[in-house]
Design an enzyme around this catalytic site. Structure first.
Site, mmCIF file in Angstrom:
data_model
loop_
_atom_site.group_PDB
_atom_site.id
_atom_site.type_symbol
_atom_site.label_atom_id
_atom_site.label_comp_id
_atom_site.label_asym_id
_atom_site.label_seq_id
_atom_site.Cartn_x
_atom_site.Cartn_y
_atom_site.Cartn_z
ATOM 1 N N GLY A 36 44.415 27.340 48.736
ATOM 2 C CA GLY A 36 44.866 28.524 49.459
ATOM 3 C C GLY A 36 45.824 28.170 50.578
ATOM 4 C CG HIS A 39 53.026 25.829 51.650
ATOM 5 N ND1 HIS A 39 53.683 25.164 50.628
ATOM 6 C CD2 HIS A 39 51.944 25.071 51.945
ATOM 7 C CE1 HIS A 39 53.043 24.036 50.367
ATOM 8 N NE2 HIS A 39 51.968 23.972 51.140
ATOM 9 C CG HIS A 42 50.555 26.214 47.514
ATOM 10 N ND1 HIS A 42 50.479 26.334 48.880
ATOM 11 C CD2 HIS A 42 49.685 25.238 47.178
ATOM 12 C CE1 HIS A 42 49.606 25.460 49.352
ATOM 13 N NE2 HIS A 42 49.112 24.776 48.353
#
Ligand code: PAF
Length: 286
Positions: A36, A39, A42
């Site tokens: 998670g 940014h 990802h």
């Protein structure tokens, strides 16, 4: 890019039901494992895997077993709604966000451990870290059974460890490496960059510049240990608080090279404002 929030499932059974339905339609499935705090690095992984998958699962799980006792597990950013919003701009089909109890139920007792490639660098400085990563990634791969999974090259050693156990354990999945994504000043994108105050964030931008200088020096024939030492000294002079390592290695085995006799990789970690910043760069063959 749908613009709508991808749905979330929290159990292995519901993940498997979704994936089974896609399989019945003959669709290819991709998995993007994350912790998670997404940014643009990802999001680039989600976009890259879309070339090889019709449906994409993004897992969001802050995996406790890969954090050491003094590390940032409690303060690691958790922002599922913001993450789903970010994913709505990508081709992500589904978020898998299990609880810790779903991943590690009472009685959980197994570990995937990878010898050799896990031992140096992050493995030496963060004991148990790669056991935690290898175990959770094995579980995620077996829970989802994707055709392809992608991991960023920023965590270069992690990618090498994952490739090793996937090959060793005959897991039927293709592992893709996603290109390291940088901020405008060249700092490698990382969820932990958010911990840096503005002054430290400015210093952090020197990291990639100093590594580029090392790459140029090595490619021009500088002895490896001299180039590594010059880079470490330059990082300290720039204001970093400590340099954990700057090492020129073989890109597959991650063994330290004595001479620049092949294509190589520089792996580096420097500390700033209590944050460990990781970076790495390719060095061309002589
Ligand atoms: O790179 C990460 O974010 C994590 O190590 C991973 C691969 C999602 C496993 O928890």
């Amino acid at each position: 890019m749908s613009g709508t929030l991808p749905p979330v499932v929290r159990t292995v059974a519901s993940l498997r039901a979704e994936v089974a339905a896609w399989r019945r339609e003959g669709l290819r499935v991709g998995l993007v494992p994350t912790m998670g705090a997404l940014h643009h690095g990802h999001l680039s992984l989600v976009n890259a895997i879309a070339e090889k998958a019709d449906r994409i699962v993004v897992s969001i799980f802050v995996n406790p077993t890969q954090f050491g006792p003094t590390e940032d597990l409690d303060k690691y950013p958790r922002q599922e709604e913001a993450d789903r919003k970010a994913l709505s701009t990508t081709p992500a089909s589904l978020v898998f966000a299990p609880t810790v109890a779903e991943m590690y139920p009472n009685g959980f007792a197994s570990t995937v451990s990878v010898k050799g490639i896990s031992d140096a660098f992050e493995g030496a400085l963060r004991p148990g870290h790669f056991d935690g990563v290898a175990t959770v990634v094995s579980k995620l791969l077996l829970q989802c059974l994707p055709d392809v999974a992608i991991f960023g090259e920023k965590d270069f050693q992690q990618l090498a460890v994952i490739r090793r156990f996937v090959a060793d354990l005959d897991m039927p999945v293709e592992i893709m490496g996603g290109t390291l994504i940088r901020e405008p000043d060249g700092l490698a994108a990382s969820s932990r960059n958010a911990y840096l105050d503005p002054a430290k964030r400015t210093i952090a931008g020197r990291f990639n510049v100093i590594l580029k200088q090392l790459v140029q020096a090595v490619e021009a024939g500088a002895p490896l240990r001299d180039a590594e030492k010059r880079a470490a000294d330059a990082l300290m002079a720039a204001g970093f608080e400590a340099v954990d390592y700057v090492s020129v290695v073989d890109p597959a085995s991650l063994e330290l090279l004595d001479t620049h006799d092949r294509a190589a990789r520089v792996l580096a970690v420097a500390r700033l404002g209590g944050v460990r910043l990781l970076d790495n760069m390719a060095i061309a063959a002589p």
